[in-house]
Scaffold this active site. Structure first.
Site, PDB file in Angstrom:
ATOM      1  N   GLY A  16       0.792  -1.223   0.000  1.00 15.44           N
ATOM      2  CA  GLY A  16       0.000   0.000   0.000  1.00 15.44           C
ATOM      3  C   GLY A  16       0.823   1.270   0.000  1.00 15.44           C
ATOM      4  O   GLY A  16       0.452   2.250   0.657  1.00 15.44           O
ATOM      5  N   TYR A  54      -5.258  -8.412 -15.204  1.00 17.29           N
ATOM      6  CA  TYR A  54      -4.968  -9.433 -14.195  1.00 17.29           C
ATOM      7  C   TYR A  54      -3.564  -9.265 -13.619  1.00 17.29           C
ATOM      8  O   TYR A  54      -3.288  -9.678 -12.505  1.00 17.29           O
ATOM      9  CB  TYR A  54      -5.110 -10.837 -14.789  1.00 17.29           C
ATOM     10  CG  TYR A  54      -6.532 -11.222 -15.103  1.00 17.29           C
ATOM     11  CD1 TYR A  54      -7.453 -11.469 -14.083  1.00 17.29           C
ATOM     12  CD2 TYR A  54      -6.963 -11.323 -16.421  1.00 17.29           C
ATOM     13  CE1 TYR A  54      -8.765 -11.814 -14.373  1.00 17.29           C
ATOM     14  CE2 TYR A  54      -8.272 -11.674 -16.722  1.00 17.29           C
ATOM     15  CZ  TYR A  54      -9.168 -11.919 -15.688  1.00 17.29           C
ATOM     16  OH  TYR A  54     -10.466 -12.259 -15.976  1.00 17.29           O
ATOM     17  N   ILE A 147      15.698  -6.109  -9.053  1.00 16.45           N
ATOM     18  CA  ILE A 147      16.771  -5.697  -9.962  1.00 16.45           C
ATOM     19  C   ILE A 147      16.360  -4.476 -10.777  1.00 16.45           C
ATOM     20  O   ILE A 147      17.126  -3.523 -10.941  1.00 16.45           O
ATOM     21  CB  ILE A 147      17.158  -6.865 -10.897  1.00 16.45           C
ATOM     22  CG1 ILE A 147      17.840  -7.970 -10.094  1.00 16.45           C
ATOM     23  CG2 ILE A 147      18.064  -6.389 -12.031  1.00 16.45           C
ATOM     24  CD1 ILE A 147      18.132  -9.222 -10.884  1.00 16.45           C
ATOM     25  N   LYS A 188      12.314  -9.103  12.206  1.00 13.97           N
ATOM     26  CA  LYS A 188      13.440  -9.497  11.350  1.00 13.97           C
ATOM     27  C   LYS A 188      13.225  -9.156   9.872  1.00 13.97           C
ATOM     28  O   LYS A 188      14.151  -8.665   9.212  1.00 13.97           O
ATOM     29  CB  LYS A 188      13.726 -10.986  11.502  1.00 13.97           C
ATOM     30  CG  LYS A 188      14.767 -11.325  12.559  1.00 13.97           C
ATOM     31  CD  LYS A 188      16.168 -10.856  12.157  1.00 13.97           C
ATOM     32  CE  LYS A 188      17.211 -11.365  13.152  1.00 13.97           C
ATOM     33  NZ  LYS A 188      17.154 -10.653  14.436  1.00 13.97           N
ATOM     34  N   PRO A 189      12.029  -9.416   9.272  1.00 13.85           N
ATOM     35  CA  PRO A 189      11.864  -9.039   7.864  1.00 13.85           C
ATOM     36  C   PRO A 189      12.135  -7.554   7.618  1.00 13.85           C
ATOM     37  O   PRO A 189      12.757  -7.191   6.612  1.00 13.85           O
ATOM     38  CB  PRO A 189      10.404  -9.401   7.576  1.00 13.85           C
ATOM     39  CG  PRO A 189      10.078 -10.489   8.547  1.00 13.85           C
ATOM     40  CD  PRO A 189      10.836 -10.121   9.792  1.00 13.85           C
ATOM     41  N   CYS A 380     -18.724   2.900 -20.927  1.00 10.33           N
ATOM     42  CA  CYS A 380     -17.869   2.568 -22.068  1.00 10.33           C
ATOM     43  C   CYS A 380     -18.410   1.327 -22.782  1.00 10.33           C
ATOM     44  O   CYS A 380     -19.424   1.395 -23.465  1.00 10.33           O
ATOM     45  CB  CYS A 380     -16.420   2.386 -21.601  1.00 10.33           C
ATOM     46  SG  CYS A 380     -15.209   2.385 -22.947  1.00 10.33           S
ATOM     47  N   PHE A 381     -17.797   0.176 -22.613  1.00  9.02           N
ATOM     48  CA  PHE A 381     -18.276  -1.072 -23.205  1.00  9.02           C
ATOM     49  C   PHE A 381     -19.702  -1.367 -22.742  1.00  9.02           C
ATOM     50  O   PHE A 381     -20.522  -1.900 -23.493  1.00  9.02           O
ATOM     51  CB  PHE A 381     -17.327  -2.201 -22.780  1.00  9.02           C
ATOM     52  CG  PHE A 381     -17.468  -3.475 -23.564  1.00  9.02           C
ATOM     53  CD1 PHE A 381     -16.833  -3.638 -24.787  1.00  9.02           C
ATOM     54  CD2 PHE A 381     -18.213  -4.532 -23.065  1.00  9.02           C
ATOM     55  CE1 PHE A 381     -16.945  -4.829 -25.497  1.00  9.02           C
ATOM     56  CE2 PHE A 381     -18.329  -5.726 -23.768  1.00  9.02           C
ATOM     57  CZ  PHE A 381     -17.693  -5.870 -24.990  1.00  9.02           C
ATOM     58  N   HIS A 515     -15.461   7.486 -18.856  1.00  7.78           N
ATOM     59  CA  HIS A 515     -15.238   6.816 -17.569  1.00  7.78           C
ATOM     60  C   HIS A 515     -15.393   7.818 -16.425  1.00  7.78           C
ATOM     61  O   HIS A 515     -14.399   8.373 -15.940  1.00  7.78           O
ATOM     62  CB  HIS A 515     -13.840   6.187 -17.535  1.00  7.78           C
ATOM     63  CG  HIS A 515     -13.707   4.982 -18.403  1.00  7.78           C
ATOM     64  ND1 HIS A 515     -13.955   3.703 -17.948  1.00  7.78           N
ATOM     65  CD2 HIS A 515     -13.380   4.856 -19.715  1.00  7.78           C
ATOM     66  CE1 HIS A 515     -13.769   2.840 -18.932  1.00  7.78           C
ATOM     67  NE2 HIS A 515     -13.425   3.512 -20.022  1.00  7.78           N
ATOM     68  N   GLU A 517     -15.910   7.352 -13.362  1.00  8.25           N
ATOM     69  CA  GLU A 517     -15.300   6.921 -12.100  1.00  8.25           C
ATOM     70  C   GLU A 517     -13.932   7.547 -11.877  1.00  8.25           C
ATOM     71  O   GLU A 517     -13.472   7.687 -10.735  1.00  8.25           O
ATOM     72  CB  GLU A 517     -15.186   5.390 -12.050  1.00  8.25           C
ATOM     73  CG  GLU A 517     -14.186   4.760 -12.997  1.00  8.25           C
ATOM     74  CD  GLU A 517     -14.732   4.428 -14.370  1.00  8.25           C
ATOM     75  OE1 GLU A 517     -14.139   3.581 -15.063  1.00  8.25           O
ATOM     76  OE2 GLU A 517     -15.754   5.029 -14.762  1.00  8.25           O
TER      77      GLU A 517
END
Length: 543
Positions: A16, A54, A147, A188-189, A380-381, A515, A517
């Site tokens: 977050g 996804y 990386i 520890k993490p 939209c769609f 849109h 929103e």
């Protein structure tokens, strides 16, 4: 001169950082400071426009047409400041710019390297256009140790040394997991995450620790000691019941005070958080519930509809009700009666999407809403499917379809080949690239006087909304559709592109090509969402 706050993350992804950045920005804003939020994304895509929902979640579109990370939606919703394409950059974009300059000969034969060329490009981006702001919050995507993130961490390391003293700090968002068998939070993490950060030259000034419970004093002391930060700078980021409780929770934990102290700034005034308190009271103590069905294609990945979920929540806040969402995969009733799935809901929303999969299910949802007088909101769609449904079942054009799904004799929806952006004509073709080739950003629309949608917008006859689409309803069918009750109540200024359709004799049935929103805020719910939820409240009392 602006001061810089760099927000990094460790231990795990999806902690977050975007929400934390937005909440801190809101707290500083509530103290009277001018704030800007920016996001650095380490992936090699130029932007998230062609990434799978996804994998990436929602693509947030700005007024100036940038396809950006969904965190920019959090930034806008929490601060009210519209984001721009200058607030988000990716490794792909940086490399593209550098290679373009190299081909032009701008580097005069130099060997192009990550240090200094890539890091300098990142620094130039971070520092540009900030003269009018008191604070610039910069979120670095990913986690420490990735990386692809190394050039960004190196750039912000250099920046702290190059900026005047006390003009840059680092906040590290981390996780304190609770181990039930041990009965304690584990530090520890976090220690190892900070160790990794320090190994690349960055010493965090503040630790923002995600946890589901209070951090004991001994654990705070341990974190301060081993992570080399003051004990007061170990800030508890406790889980809360809704995201709009985060600013108040972070203030109670002392985050904004600690940030100002890190810069050597005496607080001007306490933050004005009354509006946040009001929102949270409405969220926690609703006067009723409504159930909205979201009939979509990506319902297994809620982040694909992040702004939509929040806009519905804002509509609930405006109407003092809790909005319950019933997620329905549109493929479920492509070949069967949708009634068992939809007869219990107070409103149906069909959101944006791409491709043929699940389209027939969305058409059936629009038909159910029209015939049963259930409030329907097509975005939209979702608008395009409602128009196809009307053409098939009201006008009698049984072969009505979209060219997005393949050749059709009755192209109710087709690819836009050209449109005006300002005074410039933009063109697209079926064989063109997918990335960055849609109708993107804010465009004006003219509303029909006396229409329901004009009434929803407070009597306005011109609006501006954000778009992200390649296909558009074919105006050649406009007259026949209107003769059967589907009114085109919003058009582009030149009258060529349909923007809004509605049924005048339906309790609430509106489809929009844009849109809405993307422009909704908790303090200022979008009028379409506020009106849609109001109609759902009325529907809930009729059932």
């Amino acid at each position: 001169m602006a001061r810089y706050i760099f927000i990094t993350g460790g231990v795990v992804s999806s902690l977050g950082k975007g929400l934390a950045s937005a909440a801190l920005g809101a707290l500083l804003q509530a103290r009277g400071y001018k704030v800007r939020l920016r996001k650095l994304d380490p992936y090699l895509n130029l932007d998230p426009g062609t990434m799978s929902p996804y994998q990436h979640g929602e693509v947030f579109v700005t007024d100036d047409g940038a396809e950006t990370d969904l965190d920019l939606g959090h930034y806008e919703r929490f601060t009210g400041r519209p984001a721009t394409k200058a607030d988000n950059i990716t490794t792909g974009r940086i490399y593209q710019d550098i290679l373009t300059k190299e081909r032009r000969g701008d580097y005069l034969g130099a060997t192009i390297q990550v240090v200094p060329h890539v890091t300098n490009a990142i620094k130039d981006f971070v520092l540009s256009g900030n003269d009018e702001y008191d604070f610039v919050l910069v979120e670095i995507g990913g986690t420490v140790g990735d990386i692809e993130g190394l050039p960004f961490f190196e750039a912000i390391r250099q920046l702290k040394n190059e900026l005047p003293r006390d003009h840059a700090i680092y906040i590290h968002l981390t996780l304190l997991p609770y181990i039930p068998s041990a009965g304690e939070l584990k530090t520890k993490p976090t220690q190892h995450s900070v160790k990794e950060l320090r190994s690349i030259g960055i010493q965090p000034d503040i630790l923002l620790c995600r946890t589901d419970r209070e951090i004991p004093k001994e654990e705070r002391r341990k974190l301060g000691l081993f992570c080399n930060v003051r004990e007061s700078a170990v800030i508890e980021a406790r889980d809360v019941d809704n995201i709009y409780a985060v600013p108040e929770a972070y203030h109670a934990a002392g985050l904004d005070d600690e940030v100002l102290a890190a810069f050597g700034i005496e607080p001007r005034v306490p933050p004005a958080l009354a509006s946040w308190h009001t929102i949270n009271e409405r969220v926690r103590n609703p006067e009723g519930d409504v159930t909205i069905a979201i009939v979509g294609k990506y319902t297994g990945m809620k982040d694909a509809y992040k702004s939509l979920i929040e806009a519905l929540s804002h509509g609930g806040i405006a109407n003092k009700v809790r909005v319950k969402l019933d997620w329905i995969e549109s493929e479920v009733f492509e070949n069967e009666d949708p009634a068992p799935f939809l007869e219990h809901v107070n409103g149906i929303l069909v959101p944006g999407g791409f491709g043929q999969r699940g389209a027939e299910g969305k058409i059936r949802a629009a038909q159910f809403a029209r015939e049963r007088d259930v409030p329907y909101f097509g975005i939209c769609f979702g608008m395009q499917m409602a128009v196809i449904e009307a053409a098939r079942n009201l006008v009698g054009i049984t072969e009505a379809n979209s060219t997005e799904f393949g050749p059709t004799k009755e192209p109710l929806v087709g690819l836009m080949t050209e449109w005006l952006r300002g005074n410039e004509l933009e063109r697209r073709s079926q064989s063109g690239d997918l990335g960055g080739t849609m109708r993107l950003g804010a465009y004006p629309a003219m509303l029909k006087r006396g229409s329901r949608v004009s009434e929803v917008y407070g009597g306005a006859t011109e609006i501006s909304e954000r778009h992200r689409h390649r296909y558009e309803v074919n105006t050649a069918y406009k007259d026949r559709l209107e003769q059967h009750g589907l009114k085109f109540s919003g058009l582009s200024p030149d009258g060529v592109l349909p923007e809004i359709v509605e049924y005048a004799d339906h309790p609430w049935f509106i489809g929009v090509q844009f849109h809405p929103e993307l422009k909704s805020r908790p303090f200022e719910p979008h009028p379409l969402f506020a009106s849609f939820i109001q109609a759902a409240v009325v529907q809930s009392r009729l059932v």
